[in-house]
Design a protein around this motif. Sequence first.
Motif, PDB file in Angstrom:
ATOM      1  N   LEU A   1      41.782  10.609  28.945  1.00 58.80           N
ATOM      2  CA  LEU A   1      42.689   9.956  29.896  1.00 58.80           C
ATOM      3  C   LEU A   1      42.404  10.406  31.329  1.00 58.80           C
ATOM      4  O   LEU A   1      42.431   9.592  32.260  1.00 58.80           O
ATOM      5  N   ARG A   2      42.117  11.687  31.501  1.00 64.44           N
ATOM      6  CA  ARG A   2      41.799  12.183  32.843  1.00 64.44           C
ATOM      7  C   ARG A   2      40.555  11.498  33.404  1.00 64.44           C
ATOM      8  O   ARG A   2      40.516  11.115  34.577  1.00 64.44           O
ATOM      9  N   VAL A   3      39.524  11.344  32.569  1.00 67.96           N
ATOM     10  CA  VAL A   3      38.289  10.686  33.025  1.00 67.96           C
ATOM     11  C   VAL A   3      38.576   9.238  33.407  1.00 67.96           C
ATOM     12  O   VAL A   3      38.098   8.743  34.444  1.00 67.96           O
ATOM     13  N   ILE A   4      39.351   8.538  32.596  1.00 62.97           N
ATOM     14  CA  ILE A   4      39.663   7.134  32.887  1.00 62.97           C
ATOM     15  C   ILE A   4      40.360   7.005  34.233  1.00 62.97           C
ATOM     16  O   ILE A   4      39.974   6.192  35.084  1.00 62.97           O
ATOM     17  N   TRP A   5      41.385   7.825  34.470  1.00 61.00           N
ATOM     18  CA  TRP A   5      42.106   7.763  35.750  1.00 61.00           C
ATOM     19  C   TRP A   5      41.222   8.204  36.912  1.00 61.00           C
ATOM     20  O   TRP A   5      41.299   7.639  38.004  1.00 61.00           O
ATOM     21  N   HIS A   6      40.380   9.197  36.663  1.00 61.20           N
ATOM     22  CA  HIS A   6      39.511   9.668  37.746  1.00 61.20           C
ATOM     23  C   HIS A   6      38.492   8.610  38.142  1.00 61.20           C
ATOM     24  O   HIS A   6      38.204   8.430  39.339  1.00 61.20           O
ATOM     25  N   GLU A   7      37.930   7.888  37.177  1.00 58.65           N
ATOM     26  CA  GLU A   7      36.967   6.836  37.510  1.00 58.65           C
ATOM     27  C   GLU A   7      37.669   5.647  38.174  1.00 58.65           C
ATOM     28  O   GLU A   7      37.092   4.990  39.043  1.00 58.65           O
ATOM     29  N   LEU A   8      38.909   5.376  37.797  1.00 59.78           N
ATOM     30  CA  LEU A   8      39.684   4.361  38.528  1.00 59.78           C
ATOM     31  C   LEU A   8      39.868   4.787  39.981  1.00 59.78           C
ATOM     32  O   LEU A   8      39.794   3.960  40.899  1.00 59.78           O
ATOM     33  N   SER A   9      40.090   6.088  40.196  1.00 62.46           N
ATOM     34  CA  SER A   9      40.220   6.606  41.567  1.00 62.46           C
ATOM     35  C   SER A   9      38.921   6.407  42.346  1.00 62.46           C
ATOM     36  O   SER A   9      38.944   6.088  43.542  1.00 62.46           O
ATOM     37  N   ARG A  10      37.796   6.605  41.672  1.00 60.24           N
ATOM     38  CA  ARG A  10      36.500   6.417  42.343  1.00 60.24           C
ATOM     39  C   ARG A  10      36.322   4.956  42.758  1.00 60.24           C
ATOM     40  O   ARG A  10      35.858   4.668  43.864  1.00 60.24           O
ATOM     41  N   ILE A  11      36.699   4.038  41.854  1.00 62.45           N
ATOM     42  CA  ILE A  11      36.596   2.613  42.185  1.00 62.45           C
ATOM     43  C   ILE A  11      37.472   2.301  43.398  1.00 62.45           C
ATOM     44  O   ILE A  11      37.038   1.659  44.359  1.00 62.45           O
TER      45      ILE A  11
ATOM     46  N   ILE B   1      33.111   1.461  36.148  1.00 58.53           N
ATOM     47  CA  ILE B   1      33.702   0.503  35.211  1.00 58.53           C
ATOM     48  C   ILE B   1      33.099   0.689  33.821  1.00 58.53           C
ATOM     49  O   ILE B   1      33.817   0.683  32.810  1.00 58.53           O
ATOM     50  N   ASP B   2      31.785   0.894  33.756  1.00 58.12           N
ATOM     51  CA  ASP B   2      31.122   1.125  32.461  1.00 58.12           C
ATOM     52  C   ASP B   2      31.634   2.411  31.805  1.00 58.12           C
ATOM     53  O   ASP B   2      31.839   2.453  30.584  1.00 58.12           O
ATOM     54  N   ILE B   3      31.830   3.461  32.604  1.00 53.76           N
ATOM     55  CA  ILE B   3      32.335   4.731  32.058  1.00 53.76           C
ATOM     56  C   ILE B   3      33.735   4.534  31.478  1.00 53.76           C
ATOM     57  O   ILE B   3      34.043   5.014  30.376  1.00 53.76           O
ATOM     58  N   ILE B   4      34.596   3.822  32.203  1.00 54.26           N
ATOM     59  CA  ILE B   4      35.964   3.584  31.721  1.00 54.26           C
ATOM     60  C   ILE B   4      35.936   2.809  30.409  1.00 54.26           C
ATOM     61  O   ILE B   4      36.653   3.140  29.454  1.00 54.26           O
ATOM     62  N   GLU B   5      35.094   1.779  30.330  1.00 56.28           N
ATOM     63  CA  GLU B   5      35.014   0.974  29.103  1.00 56.28           C
ATOM     64  C   GLU B   5      34.525   1.820  27.935  1.00 56.28           C
ATOM     65  O   GLU B   5      35.006   1.672  26.806  1.00 56.28           O
ATOM     66  N   GLU B   6      33.582   2.735  28.185  1.00 50.54           N
ATOM     67  CA  GLU B   6      33.110   3.618  27.115  1.00 50.54           C
ATOM     68  C   GLU B   6      34.214   4.572  26.673  1.00 50.54           C
ATOM     69  O   GLU B   6      34.410   4.804  25.470  1.00 50.54           O
ATOM     70  N   MET B   7      34.956   5.104  27.622  1.00 51.36           N
ATOM     71  CA  MET B   7      36.041   6.032  27.288  1.00 51.36           C
ATOM     72  C   MET B   7      37.133   5.337  26.478  1.00 51.36           C
ATOM     73  O   MET B   7      37.674   5.903  25.527  1.00 51.36           O
ATOM     74  N   ILE B   8      37.463   4.103  26.858  1.00 49.13           N
ATOM     75  CA  ILE B   8      38.484   3.346  26.122  1.00 49.13           C
ATOM     76  C   ILE B   8      38.026   3.098  24.687  1.00 49.13           C
ATOM     77  O   ILE B   8      38.812   3.212  23.732  1.00 49.13           O
ATOM     78  N   ALA B   9      36.737   2.765  24.516  1.00 46.35           N
ATOM     79  CA  ALA B   9      36.206   2.469  23.173  1.00 46.35           C
ATOM     80  C   ALA B   9      36.202   3.704  22.278  1.00 46.35           C
ATOM     81  O   ALA B   9      36.346   3.592  21.058  1.00 46.35           O
ATOM     82  N   LYS B  10      36.064   4.897  22.868  1.00 46.96           N
ATOM     83  CA  LYS B  10      35.871   6.119  22.073  1.00 46.96           C
ATOM     84  C   LYS B  10      37.098   7.026  22.021  1.00 46.96           C
ATOM     85  O   LYS B  10      37.082   8.026  21.309  1.00 46.96           O
TER      86      LYS B  10
ATOM     87  N   GLY C   1      36.280  15.835  30.138  1.00 47.57           N
ATOM     88  CA  GLY C   1      36.003  14.650  29.335  1.00 47.57           C
ATOM     89  C   GLY C   1      34.628  14.058  29.574  1.00 47.57           C
ATOM     90  O   GLY C   1      34.155  13.242  28.771  1.00 47.57           O
ATOM     91  N   TYR C   2      33.953  14.444  30.672  1.00 47.40           N
ATOM     92  CA  TYR C   2      32.632  13.881  30.947  1.00 47.40           C
ATOM     93  C   TYR C   2      31.604  14.349  29.917  1.00 47.40           C
ATOM     94  O   TYR C   2      30.534  13.751  29.795  1.00 47.40           O
ATOM     95  N   GLY C   3      31.918  15.398  29.172  1.00 46.67           N
ATOM     96  CA  GLY C   3      31.023  15.841  28.106  1.00 46.67           C
ATOM     97  C   GLY C   3      30.954  14.863  26.944  1.00 46.67           C
ATOM     98  O   GLY C   3      30.046  14.956  26.099  1.00 46.67           O
ATOM     99  N   PHE C   4      31.897  13.919  26.873  1.00 42.95           N
ATOM    100  CA  PHE C   4      31.917  12.950  25.774  1.00 42.95           C
ATOM    101  C   PHE C   4      31.113  11.691  26.088  1.00 42.95           C
ATOM    102  O   PHE C   4      30.971  10.822  25.228  1.00 42.95           O
ATOM    103  N   LEU C   5      30.610  11.556  27.318  1.00 41.41           N
ATOM    104  CA  LEU C   5      29.806  10.384  27.662  1.00 41.41           C
ATOM    105  C   LEU C   5      28.478  10.428  26.916  1.00 41.41           C
ATOM    106  O   LEU C   5      27.847  11.477  26.801  1.00 41.41           O
TER     107      LEU C   5
END
Length: 362
Positions: free
Chosen positions: A95-105, A266-275, A234-238
Amino acid sequence: MGKATVIPFGPQHPVLPEPLHLDLVVEDETVIEAVPQIGFIHRGLEKLVETRDYNQFIYVAERICGICAFGHSMGYAETVEKLMGVEIPERAEYLRVIWHELSRIHSHVLWMGLAADAFGFESLFMHCWRLRERVLDIFEKTTGGRVIFSVVKVGGVVRDIDDAQFAEMKRVLEGIKDEYRQLCNAFLKDSSVKNRTVGVGYISHEDALAQSMVGPFARASNVNYDARMLGNGGYGFLSDFQPVLDGQGDCYARVKVRALEVLQSIDIIEEMIAKIPAGDIAVDVKGSPAAGAEAANVVEQPRGECYYYARGNGSKFLDRMRMRTPTSQNLAGMATALAGCDLADVNMIVLTIDPCISCTER
């Protein structure tokens, strides 16, 4: 050769989104030297660790910068968790990675709008910020806030995202991706944009390393470093992460790197959501950091690597909390990029470096 003149640039200037203050030494229309003046808005936030306990201070850290708010709260929380030996649930890491990448966007698209405004492309500016509003809508639905989110705590996060919200998030991001590619064409292929950016504010790969530059500013000079490569949190799970690089080292390259990083996020968020795994989103954290215990952490903020340091003293109040923000690292590179440029290009060069003075003068 003309006579040297010192021209103050900022802290109030029509183009600058931040109260940056430079003394420009110019001869005729050429900038010979740029001297940053730091301290105009110093706020003394780090000293507040003496009067706010380690749980309360996360709300102070989040207010270091409005645009990078989530990243600062996450970076601070991770540092204190290291300090206290706390392991948070995997779902919270995702969840932290998803919100952080949204912040980057949201940060990059905001910046692209400001750059378009500096070019004189008012309609492009409006389109960029229109897309950014959709990202802020996602934040509002998932955290309750649009700028300050207060969703991270020491031990995890305070709110979860359900499957329906994830599905809606993916739908919105797919829509943003299609429209955003059209904006990228305007930024990267328009001849008037290239006239303002190609060959302007050049910094070589060697100078970028020597000046210890970070973030898109460095990666546009082919510096192959992004703190997300370290796999912290969470970036270790990419499955695979490769930073966006460009070797031109000019304003155009810096525009290109940020433009492509939005699609990567956007690609990172989609991968995080899938996993993302099921499970808890936080653990209870009790006690206080041990006296003399120290911890450090790095987070790749939208503007570059941010370094965090904390030291405990046995009480609930930290003995020391220190942040080194990306703009602090990039000021030397900014002075290098400005030396020798035309006076008319100063605002464009400063904007493509994307300095955050609120972060720097915390």
